[in-house]
Design a protein around this motif. Sequence first.
Motif, PDB file in Angstrom:
ATOM      1  N   ALA A 128      -1.498   7.739  -2.961  1.00 54.66           N
ATOM      2  CA  ALA A 128      -1.753   6.591  -3.031  1.00 54.66           C
ATOM      3  C   ALA A 128      -0.841   5.665  -2.436  1.00 54.66           C
ATOM      4  CB  ALA A 128      -2.104   5.887  -4.512  1.00 54.66           C
ATOM      5  N   LYS A 130       1.126   6.558   0.025  1.00 53.07           N
ATOM      6  CA  LYS A 130       1.021   6.728   1.449  1.00 53.07           C
ATOM      7  C   LYS A 130       0.110   6.142   2.176  1.00 53.07           C
ATOM      8  CE  LYS A 130       3.184  11.364   1.426  1.00 53.07           C
ATOM      9  NZ  LYS A 130       3.057  12.838   1.752  1.00 53.07           N
ATOM     10  N   ALA A 131      -1.196   5.988   1.273  1.00 54.19           N
ATOM     11  CA  ALA A 131      -2.176   5.266   1.745  1.00 54.19           C
ATOM     12  C   ALA A 131      -2.274   3.922   1.350  1.00 54.19           C
ATOM     13  CB  ALA A 131      -3.640   5.712   1.108  1.00 54.19           C
ATOM     14  N   GLN A 132      -1.072   3.334   0.724  1.00 52.53           N
ATOM     15  CA  GLN A 132      -1.272   2.226   0.410  1.00 52.53           C
ATOM     16  C   GLN A 132      -2.257   1.475  -0.439  1.00 52.53           C
ATOM     17  OE1 GLN A 132      -0.174  -0.053   4.160  1.00 52.53           O
ATOM     18  NE2 GLN A 132       1.952   0.191   3.654  1.00 52.53           N
ATOM     19  N   LYS A 133      -2.611   2.319  -1.432  1.00 52.74           N
ATOM     20  CA  LYS A 133      -3.664   2.180  -2.062  1.00 52.74           C
ATOM     21  C   LYS A 133      -3.264   2.176  -3.717  1.00 52.74           C
ATOM     22  CE  LYS A 133      -7.551   3.268   0.796  1.00 52.74           C
ATOM     23  NZ  LYS A 133      -8.764   4.208   0.941  1.00 52.74           N
ATOM     24  N   ARG A 134      -4.069   1.701  -4.668  1.00 56.03           N
ATOM     25  CA  ARG A 134      -3.640   1.885  -6.172  1.00 56.03           C
ATOM     26  C   ARG A 134      -4.647   2.906  -6.577  1.00 56.03           C
ATOM     27  NH1 ARG A 134      -3.764  -3.658  -9.452  1.00 56.03           N
ATOM     28  NH2 ARG A 134      -2.786  -2.136 -10.842  1.00 56.03           N
ATOM     29  N   VAL A 135      -4.150   3.506  -7.754  1.00 54.80           N
ATOM     30  CA  VAL A 135      -4.760   4.681  -8.458  1.00 54.80           C
ATOM     31  C   VAL A 135      -5.603   4.052  -9.606  1.00 54.80           C
ATOM     32  CG1 VAL A 135      -4.666   6.908  -9.504  1.00 54.80           C
ATOM     33  CG2 VAL A 135      -2.937   6.331  -7.678  1.00 54.80           C
ATOM     34  N   ALA A 136      -6.680   4.323  -9.873  1.00 57.18           N
ATOM     35  CA  ALA A 136      -7.574   3.872 -10.639  1.00 57.18           C
ATOM     36  C   ALA A 136      -7.317   4.469 -12.179  1.00 57.18           C
ATOM     37  CB  ALA A 136      -8.964   3.800 -10.479  1.00 57.18           C
TER      38      ALA A 136
END
Length: 223
Positions: A128, A130-136
Amino acid sequence: MHEVAVIEDPAAAEASLDPMRSTLLAALVEPGSATSLAAKVGLARQKVNYHLRTLERHGLVELVEERRKGNVTERVMRATAASFVISPAALASVQPDPGRSPDRLSARWLLALAARLVRDVGTLITGAAKAQKRVATFAIDGEVRFASAADRAAFAEELAQSVTTLVSKYHDESAEGGRNHRLVIAVHPAVNPDVHPDVGPGVGPGVGPGVGPADRPATEKER
């Protein structure tokens, strides 16, 4: 700085386990230089700087700023997280496999589940980031005091039935675009931080070794 980071690389894990480097990591929750750290840990600045370079190479500390002092450039460093957890992935060949001998009443199986949880969530966090996202994610942390072993066994049975009903209600094997999620629920005796100081604050009153349903003694496998 992250609150918690997971170390997955074996070399990074080895670097973090060095006593002096772990001391430096703890000190670098607040930014510091090799000079300021040398005074805190009682080590020559050159040696501190060597350890910092090693930690930086493995992504455990990062550069905050550079300060020019005369002919010397002072590098101010900070730990990349306030605390670290070493993933079982760092010991890939010997990491626990909860699928090997599943047993709901085994403390060692619970430990294997917890290890897999650390590994999987660590992998998700890395991806996440690396992808610049958050983990739900979702978690519940609580404490319950049982009057007897029989009550604990009844609670475990009722909890299992409730979870099974809930999973049956929401699980959809044929859902297009659906995503599998892993569910782990654990109940274990609280650990007394006065007896085990390494567990840190936030743990409930200490109790003795756990036993299974009713009042039967724990087997060696469950200890």
